[in-house]
Motif scaffolding. Sequence first.
Motif, PDB file in Angstrom:
ATOM      1  N   ARG A  99       0.809  -1.218   0.000  1.00  0.00           N
ATOM      2  CA  ARG A  99       0.000   0.000   0.000  1.00  0.00           C
ATOM      3  C   ARG A  99       0.845   1.272   0.000  1.00  0.00           C
ATOM      4  O   ARG A  99       0.332   2.371   0.219  1.00  0.00           O
ATOM      5  CB  ARG A  99      -0.947  -0.013   1.206  1.00  0.00           C
ATOM      6  CG  ARG A  99      -1.852  -1.234   1.250  1.00  0.00           C
ATOM      7  CD  ARG A  99      -2.810  -1.200   2.427  1.00  0.00           C
ATOM      8  NE  ARG A  99      -3.890  -0.246   2.203  1.00  0.00           N
ATOM      9  CZ  ARG A  99      -5.021  -0.524   1.551  1.00  0.00           C
ATOM     10  NH1 ARG A  99      -5.215  -1.739   1.058  1.00  0.00           N
ATOM     11  NH2 ARG A  99      -5.958   0.389   1.407  1.00  0.00           N
ATOM     12  N   LEU A 143      -1.522   4.176  -0.852  1.00  0.00           N
ATOM     13  CA  LEU A 143      -2.932   3.809  -0.888  1.00  0.00           C
ATOM     14  C   LEU A 143      -3.525   3.973   0.507  1.00  0.00           C
ATOM     15  O   LEU A 143      -3.444   3.079   1.347  1.00  0.00           O
ATOM     16  CB  LEU A 143      -3.087   2.368  -1.377  1.00  0.00           C
ATOM     17  CG  LEU A 143      -4.501   1.849  -1.597  1.00  0.00           C
ATOM     18  CD1 LEU A 143      -5.281   2.749  -2.547  1.00  0.00           C
ATOM     19  CD2 LEU A 143      -4.454   0.425  -2.144  1.00  0.00           C
ATOM     20  N   VAL A 145      -7.026   4.896   2.558  1.00  0.00           N
ATOM     21  CA  VAL A 145      -8.473   4.961   2.382  1.00  0.00           C
ATOM     22  C   VAL A 145      -8.994   6.265   2.988  1.00  0.00           C
ATOM     23  O   VAL A 145      -8.828   6.494   4.189  1.00  0.00           O
ATOM     24  CB  VAL A 145      -9.162   3.762   3.059  1.00  0.00           C
ATOM     25  CG1 VAL A 145     -10.682   3.873   2.930  1.00  0.00           C
ATOM     26  CG2 VAL A 145      -8.677   2.459   2.447  1.00  0.00           C
ATOM     27  N   LEU A 151     -15.332   6.575  -2.423  1.00  0.00           N
ATOM     28  CA  LEU A 151     -13.941   6.233  -2.700  1.00  0.00           C
ATOM     29  C   LEU A 151     -13.698   6.170  -4.202  1.00  0.00           C
ATOM     30  O   LEU A 151     -14.612   5.925  -4.993  1.00  0.00           O
ATOM     31  CB  LEU A 151     -13.597   4.879  -2.071  1.00  0.00           C
ATOM     32  CG  LEU A 151     -13.803   4.752  -0.559  1.00  0.00           C
ATOM     33  CD1 LEU A 151     -13.434   3.345  -0.104  1.00  0.00           C
ATOM     34  CD2 LEU A 151     -13.006   5.785   0.194  1.00  0.00           C
ATOM     35  N   ASP A 152     -12.448   6.382  -4.589  1.00  0.00           N
ATOM     36  CA  ASP A 152     -12.089   6.322  -6.002  1.00  0.00           C
ATOM     37  C   ASP A 152     -12.403   4.933  -6.560  1.00  0.00           C
ATOM     38  O   ASP A 152     -12.157   3.916  -5.908  1.00  0.00           O
ATOM     39  CB  ASP A 152     -10.599   6.629  -6.171  1.00  0.00           C
ATOM     40  CG  ASP A 152     -10.231   6.850  -7.624  1.00  0.00           C
ATOM     41  OD1 ASP A 152      -9.971   5.845  -8.321  1.00  0.00           O
ATOM     42  OD2 ASP A 152     -10.215   8.013  -8.061  1.00  0.00           O
ATOM     43  N   SER A 154     -10.939   3.154  -8.641  1.00  0.00           N
ATOM     44  CA  SER A 154      -9.777   2.285  -8.830  1.00  0.00           C
ATOM     45  C   SER A 154      -9.456   1.453  -7.588  1.00  0.00           C
ATOM     46  O   SER A 154      -8.690   0.487  -7.675  1.00  0.00           O
ATOM     47  CB  SER A 154      -8.553   3.129  -9.206  1.00  0.00           C
ATOM     48  OG  SER A 154      -8.191   3.998  -8.134  1.00  0.00           O
ATOM     49  N   LEU A 155     -10.023   1.782  -6.443  1.00  0.00           N
ATOM     50  CA  LEU A 155      -9.756   1.043  -5.213  1.00  0.00           C
ATOM     51  C   LEU A 155     -10.487  -0.303  -5.167  1.00  0.00           C
ATOM     52  O   LEU A 155     -10.177  -1.146  -4.328  1.00  0.00           O
ATOM     53  CB  LEU A 155     -10.153   1.874  -3.991  1.00  0.00           C
ATOM     54  CG  LEU A 155      -9.330   3.137  -3.736  1.00  0.00           C
ATOM     55  CD1 LEU A 155      -9.901   3.915  -2.570  1.00  0.00           C
ATOM     56  CD2 LEU A 155      -7.871   2.772  -3.465  1.00  0.00           C
ATOM     57  N   ARG A 165     -18.530   6.136  -8.371  1.00  0.00           N
ATOM     58  CA  ARG A 165     -18.169   6.877  -7.165  1.00  0.00           C
ATOM     59  C   ARG A 165     -19.273   7.818  -6.683  1.00  0.00           C
ATOM     60  O   ARG A 165     -19.646   7.805  -5.512  1.00  0.00           O
ATOM     61  CB  ARG A 165     -16.882   7.653  -7.443  1.00  0.00           C
ATOM     62  CG  ARG A 165     -16.393   8.514  -6.313  1.00  0.00           C
ATOM     63  CD  ARG A 165     -15.106   9.205  -6.698  1.00  0.00           C
ATOM     64  NE  ARG A 165     -14.472   9.845  -5.566  1.00  0.00           N
ATOM     65  CZ  ARG A 165     -13.250  10.378  -5.608  1.00  0.00           C
ATOM     66  NH1 ARG A 165     -12.538  10.321  -6.732  1.00  0.00           N
ATOM     67  NH2 ARG A 165     -12.733  10.963  -4.540  1.00  0.00           N
ATOM     68  N   SER A 192     -19.071  -2.802  -3.721  1.00  0.00           N
ATOM     69  CA  SER A 192     -18.591  -1.455  -3.409  1.00  0.00           C
ATOM     70  C   SER A 192     -19.485  -0.720  -2.415  1.00  0.00           C
ATOM     71  O   SER A 192     -18.991  -0.007  -1.530  1.00  0.00           O
ATOM     72  CB  SER A 192     -18.438  -0.629  -4.692  1.00  0.00           C
ATOM     73  OG  SER A 192     -19.674  -0.533  -5.388  1.00  0.00           O
TER      74      SER A 192
END
Length: 213
Positions: A99, A143, A145, A151-152, A154-155, A165, A192
């Motif tokens: 991370r 990375l 959170v 959250l983006d 891409s996470l 998002r 998500s």
Amino acid sequence: RHRGRPVVVLASGDPFHYGVGDLLMRHFSPDEMLCLPQASSFSLAAARLGWSLQDTALVSVHGRALENVVRHLQPGARILALAWDGSTAGRLATLLKERGLGRSPLVVLEALGGPAERIHRDLADVAPLNILALEVVADPGALVVPLAPGLDDSLFENDGQLTKREVRAVTVSALAPRAGELLWDIGLGAGSIAIEWLLRHPSLRAIGIEADP
């Protein structure tokens, strides 16, 4: 079986801080027990390191997923984590490196309060009974959170199908989670929404139902 007779339960440290106290209270009332707590391993670790407990995140990964620590990995944060066994330190170091937090100092405190007590940084030689102390150092691009919902994208691991998002942020806000609540996510997908829900507070729970495992 021994109810009504004098019984002694020997437990380590503070039984009501990640200890056996809560388990016993599911079967007995407080007036049936006399608890004589001692310093917990959290208290002992903080005393050895000179850390203030009120400014430190206290986490247990003993019998729990290592990823429980992720929500606490904020720049500058101090974390004390009860380990599962001697391998936890190495696994946590790997997670930090993945991370972008690999420069975070990680200290192992073993067998606190006993004759075999040891405090060191050797992650290859760790006794099973230990607690880990971490000060988070975040490299650029690490990375971390965010504390806010939305959250983006891409996470999240996904197959291209993902609640975006902005929709997630509005959805979690509309759900207005409160401590201890349970979310049923039917048609979980990438999960998500449930993940954003769970990140709001450690007491929140989620059950996901998905046709595609």
